[in-house]
Design an enzyme around this catalytic site. Structure first.
Site, PDB file in Angstrom:
ATOM      1  N   GLU A   1      -4.293   3.476   0.431  1.00  0.00           N
ATOM      2  CA  GLU A   1      -5.463   4.021  -0.500  1.00  0.00           C
ATOM      3  C   GLU A   1      -6.453   3.020  -0.654  1.00  0.00           C
ATOM      4  OE1 GLU A   1      -4.942   6.562  -2.503  1.00  0.00           O
ATOM      5  OE2 GLU A   1      -3.450   7.438  -0.509  1.00  0.00           O
TER       6      GLU A   1
ATOM      7  N   SER B   1      -9.557  14.636  -3.564  1.00  0.00           N
ATOM      8  CA  SER B   1      -8.182  15.054  -4.210  1.00  0.00           C
ATOM      9  C   SER B   1      -7.868  13.728  -5.869  1.00  0.00           C
ATOM     10  CB  SER B   1      -6.954  14.089  -3.414  1.00  0.00           C
ATOM     11  OG  SER B   1      -7.177  12.732  -2.696  1.00  0.00           O
TER      12      SER B   1
END
Length: 321
Positions: free
Chosen positions: A109, A180
């Site tokens: 991430e 997202s």
């Protein structure tokens, strides 16, 4: 499909790395390596996947992958995915750890979606991320010249890129953003609002917005022939990973309006658009297999670092830098 994909991405978002030499899983010589047991402490994001056969996929021998916690006392290494231990869904493995066992910090991430890093200082022995300076480097993907064989990667992970035909350059949508993670505090969101004053941007993905259309996730824009529009790191940084004509950087234009006018011009000028796409004819793409490639690459790294026992220091400072 669209003509241009507005990536609004950091270096993480450039998921196809153009590297001088492919950084791929290399097979090991089993005669000189004793077996390695790698324990998967948690399945990333709670999504179970069967541990892969590294020999079948990558010809890596003597590598045993397991998610059975009972293997902890004799495991050579433990992979810990950051999200689960950071959110409290899982605890770290118990201390004291077995002698010479390595703990691997795995995270793919961005820093803004990597909470509580400060809680894990001096805990891990190896890092595994998309950063090139990780102990175990696994990019989301990378480009390599077709003339060079992609060693160690099965054919189903390799995708030759094509140059769109002239008829394929005419598409109903011009600019699309697949996102997202949405936050009003993000610079890319602020840029999106500024750009939409001058040009339509269709939004797709798991963004959590009321007007987000569809639920496409991880749209393969590189495979589809889209032109990324990027911000964040400098053009010089991006050019470490991609051919210079393969993307459009927002810093190439003095104003947002200038960028919008350029994108509209591309729709009217197919020959100019082809200048952003012709490079594709000389490259293939290796797309990482989540999470099999990560586990097998980690097992390979453990074989190479048997005697290493040092601890990762300043994890937060490094990853957020």
């Amino acid at each position: 499909m669209c003509v241009a994909t507005v990536g609004f991405v950091s270096i993480l978002g450039v998921s196809l790395l153009w590297l001088p030499e492919p950084r791929v899983v290399e097979p090991r010589v089993s005669e000189v390596n004793r077996p390695v047991t790698l324990l998967i402490w948690t399945h990333p994001f709670g999504h179970y996947s069967r541990p892969p056969d590294c020999f079948e996929l990558y010809q890596i021998d003597q590598c045993t992958l397991t998610d059975d916690a009972r293997a902890y006392p004799h495991a050579d290494a433990v992979i810990v995915h950051h999200r689960e231990v950071a959110t409290g869904k899982a605890d770290l493995p118990p201390e004291p750890r077995p002698r010479a066992q390595k703990w691997i910090w795995m995270n793919f991430e961005s820093p803004t979606h990597t909470p509580r890093l400060g809680h894990f200082e001096d805990v891990f022995n190896l890092t595994m991320t998309y950063r090139t300076d990780s102990d175990i480097f696994v990019p989301y993907g990378y480009l390599f010249p077709r003339a060079r064989r992609n060693k160690g990667a099965p054919n189903h992970f390799v995708h030759p890129l094509r140059v769109p035909t002239r008829s394929r350059l005419y598409r109903p949508r011009l600019v699309v953003w697949v996102v997202s993670n949405w936050s009003e505090s993000h610079a890319r969101v602020a840029f999106y609002y500024r750009l939409t004053r001058h040009i339509r941007v269709d939004v797709f993905g798991r963004a959590g917005r009321p007007d987000a259309k569809g639920q496409q996730r991880g749209a393969p824009g590189r495979k589809a022939g889209a032109i990324p529009v990027v911000l964040g790191p400098s053009r010089q940084n991006y050019e470490r990973f991609l051919p210079p004509e393969a993307f459009i950087h927002v810093d190439d234009f003095p104003t947002v309006r200038g960028l919008a006018r350029y994108l509209l011009m591309l729709r009217r000028n197919p020959s100019r658009m082809r200048r952003h796409l012709d490079w594709r004819g000389s490259y293939s793409m290796h797309q990482a297999s989540f999470w099999a490639e990560h586990y097998c690459t980690a097992c390979n790294a453990v074989m190479r670092n048997r005697g290493r026992t040092d601890v990762v220091q300043h994890l937060a400072g490094w990853f957020e830098s």
